[in-house]
Write a protein that holds these residues in place. Sequence first.
Motif, PDB file in Angstrom:
ATOM      1  N   ALA A  58       6.843  11.435   0.393  1.00  0.00           N
ATOM      2  CA  ALA A  58       5.743  10.702   0.265  1.00  0.00           C
ATOM      3  C   ALA A  58       5.961   9.064   0.568  1.00  0.00           C
ATOM      4  O   ALA A  58       7.994   8.641   0.965  1.00  0.00           O
ATOM      5  N   VAL A  59       5.023   8.277   0.954  1.00  0.00           N
ATOM      6  CA  VAL A  59       5.456   7.154   2.053  1.00  0.00           C
ATOM      7  C   VAL A  59       4.903   6.382   1.088  1.00  0.00           C
ATOM      8  O   VAL A  59       3.654   5.827   0.753  1.00  0.00           O
ATOM      9  N   GLU A  60       5.948   4.902   0.890  1.00  0.00           N
ATOM     10  CA  GLU A  60       5.422   3.856   0.310  1.00  0.00           C
ATOM     11  C   GLU A  60       4.559   2.904   1.320  1.00  0.00           C
ATOM     12  O   GLU A  60       4.322   2.980   2.296  1.00  0.00           O
ATOM     13  N   VAL A  61       3.257   2.120  -0.077  1.00  0.00           N
ATOM     14  CA  VAL A  61       2.407   1.454   1.556  1.00  0.00           C
ATOM     15  C   VAL A  61       2.007   0.978   0.734  1.00  0.00           C
ATOM     16  O   VAL A  61       2.607  -0.073  -0.974  1.00  0.00           O
ATOM     17  N   ASN A  62       1.621  -0.755   1.516  1.00  0.00           N
ATOM     18  CA  ASN A  62       1.630  -2.061  -0.033  1.00  0.00           C
ATOM     19  C   ASN A  62      -0.060  -2.147   0.831  1.00  0.00           C
ATOM     20  O   ASN A  62      -0.992  -1.772   1.456  1.00  0.00           O
ATOM     21  N   ALA A  63      -0.367  -3.586   0.327  1.00  0.00           N
ATOM     22  CA  ALA A  63      -1.224  -4.585   0.670  1.00  0.00           C
ATOM     23  C   ALA A  63      -2.003  -5.188   2.015  1.00  0.00           C
ATOM     24  O   ALA A  63      -2.628  -5.212   2.338  1.00  0.00           O
ATOM     25  N   GLN A  64      -1.425  -4.665   2.747  1.00  0.00           N
ATOM     26  CA  GLN A  64      -0.698  -4.542   4.262  1.00  0.00           C
ATOM     27  C   GLN A  64      -1.515  -3.675   4.965  1.00  0.00           C
ATOM     28  O   GLN A  64      -2.383  -3.500   5.558  1.00  0.00           O
ATOM     29  N   SER A  65      -0.517  -2.350   4.559  1.00  0.00           N
ATOM     30  CA  SER A  65      -0.615  -1.134   5.043  1.00  0.00           C
ATOM     31  C   SER A  65      -2.130  -0.705   4.437  1.00  0.00           C
ATOM     32  O   SER A  65      -2.768   0.574   5.603  1.00  0.00           O
ATOM     33  N   HIS A  66      -2.724  -1.003   3.693  1.00  0.00           N
ATOM     34  CA  HIS A  66      -3.456   0.271   2.678  1.00  0.00           C
ATOM     35  C   HIS A  66      -4.227  -0.267   1.414  1.00  0.00           C
ATOM     36  O   HIS A  66      -3.940  -0.140   0.547  1.00  0.00           O
ATOM     37  N   PRO A  67      -4.708  -1.867   2.258  1.00  0.00           N
ATOM     38  CA  PRO A  67      -5.498  -3.009   1.188  1.00  0.00           C
ATOM     39  C   PRO A  67      -5.892  -2.117   0.215  1.00  0.00           C
ATOM     40  O   PRO A  67      -6.459  -2.613  -0.675  1.00  0.00           O
ATOM     41  N   ASP A  68      -7.524  -1.193   0.768  1.00  0.00           N
ATOM     42  CA  ASP A  68      -8.272  -1.167  -0.143  1.00  0.00           C
ATOM     43  C   ASP A  68      -7.415   0.091  -1.123  1.00  0.00           C
ATOM     44  O   ASP A  68      -7.396  -0.105  -3.226  1.00  0.00           O
ATOM     45  N   PHE A  69      -6.595   1.174  -1.243  1.00  0.00           N
ATOM     46  CA  PHE A  69      -5.847   1.380  -1.913  1.00  0.00           C
ATOM     47  C   PHE A  69      -4.988   0.933  -3.104  1.00  0.00           C
ATOM     48  O   PHE A  69      -4.780   1.391  -4.064  1.00  0.00           O
ATOM     49  N   TYR A  70      -3.999  -0.239  -2.413  1.00  0.00           N
ATOM     50  CA  TYR A  70      -3.815  -0.931  -3.218  1.00  0.00           C
ATOM     51  C   TYR A  70      -3.863  -1.727  -4.117  1.00  0.00           C
ATOM     52  O   TYR A  70      -3.288  -1.678  -4.651  1.00  0.00           O
ATOM     53  N   ARG A  86       4.983   0.928  -7.836  1.00  0.00           N
ATOM     54  CA  ARG A  86       5.139   1.310  -6.062  1.00  0.00           C
ATOM     55  C   ARG A  86       4.516   2.572  -6.281  1.00  0.00           C
ATOM     56  O   ARG A  86       3.834   2.937  -6.497  1.00  0.00           O
ATOM     57  N   VAL A  87       3.824   2.417  -4.754  1.00  0.00           N
ATOM     58  CA  VAL A  87       2.401   2.788  -4.652  1.00  0.00           C
ATOM     59  C   VAL A  87       2.888   3.621  -3.663  1.00  0.00           C
ATOM     60  O   VAL A  87       3.333   3.311  -2.459  1.00  0.00           O
ATOM     61  N   TYR A  88       2.503   4.721  -3.498  1.00  0.00           N
ATOM     62  CA  TYR A  88       2.492   5.667  -2.193  1.00  0.00           C
ATOM     63  C   TYR A  88       1.540   6.566  -1.937  1.00  0.00           C
ATOM     64  O   TYR A  88       0.685   7.158  -3.115  1.00  0.00           O
ATOM     65  N   ILE A  89       0.984   7.422  -1.001  1.00  0.00           N
ATOM     66  CA  ILE A  89       0.565   8.273  -0.114  1.00  0.00           C
ATOM     67  C   ILE A  89       0.814   9.570   0.360  1.00  0.00           C
ATOM     68  O   ILE A  89       1.941   9.369   1.641  1.00  0.00           O
ATOM     69  N   ILE A  90       0.730  10.890   0.341  1.00  0.00           N
ATOM     70  CA  ILE A  90       1.821  11.671   0.471  1.00  0.00           C
ATOM     71  C   ILE A  90       0.303  12.726   1.505  1.00  0.00           C
ATOM     72  O   ILE A  90      -0.852  12.770   0.815  1.00  0.00           O
ATOM     73  N   ASP A  91       0.619  13.027   2.517  1.00  0.00           N
ATOM     74  CA  ASP A  91      -0.164  13.019   3.647  1.00  0.00           C
ATOM     75  C   ASP A  91      -0.272  14.777   3.344  1.00  0.00           C
ATOM     76  O   ASP A  91       0.521  15.632   3.710  1.00  0.00           O
TER      77      ASP A  91
END
Length: 291
Positions: A58-70, A86-91
Amino acid sequence: MNGLKTTMLLAALTALFMALGYTLGGSGGAVIALLVAAGMNLFTFWNADKIVLKMHNAVEVNAQSHPDFYTLVARLAERGGLPMPRVYIIDQAAPNAFATGRNPENAAVAATTGLLQMLSRDEVEGVMAHELAHVKNRDTLIMTMVATIAGAVSMLANFGLFFRDDNRNPWATMLAVLVAPFAAMIVQMAISRTREFGADRGGAEISGKPLALASALARIAGQAERIPNPVVERNPAAAQLYIVPSGVRALFSTHPDTGDRIAALEAMAGEQAAQPAPRRKGSALDPLGRG
């Protein structure tokens, strides 16, 4: 009532583990079993989230990298009265999501790219609200403890097959060794299924969209068995993490029947029919963060 049932089942699982220890090694075996369970629970209490997230790359994301989902998760957390997890996205193509962490202050939620691409915004909100409900109910800690003790029961039973005490009744020992893991699995399923219904209701209350969550469950379940999940293929126990398990036969699933969950959500929506919330279709979220 839900908390009382879970406490009773967790106590039963612990008692089963100690009883197996007693059968194999007398009072000393029961004490050792209890100490082993305590040690494993202590380790998983502090490290379960790290292990689970690393298992899924899993890769942690934030408001800059994934604004919509975060932002979506942040709004739901605020609505649910929770600290920002903490918010993560899994490829991963398999559509799914899970929550982890020992408490609401140290929680994390994750969703796969397959889920974000397949579902509408309303449906994604329903799914992530469900995961936040798990966090709010402290299910992530409870389920970690349950999985740990159930795993310890199986480990001790396997140990008993090869290191039996000949001075004890061999039939009683064999019965305990064979029955204990199955009984532990039944208790684990009972606890997990209870928590899933609670998270569905809690998630629908946080998002205000029970029908969107019901729709998401139906769509995820429709793909869960068709799209391979490499993590579950390597470690079948990981299936219990997801909002809809994949690669597990219904009889042995830690989750309730998806149809029953959808029916409960539809009934909940019916209760809200006097003041129905407006529903918007929305478009699928961009997992790459392109707005």
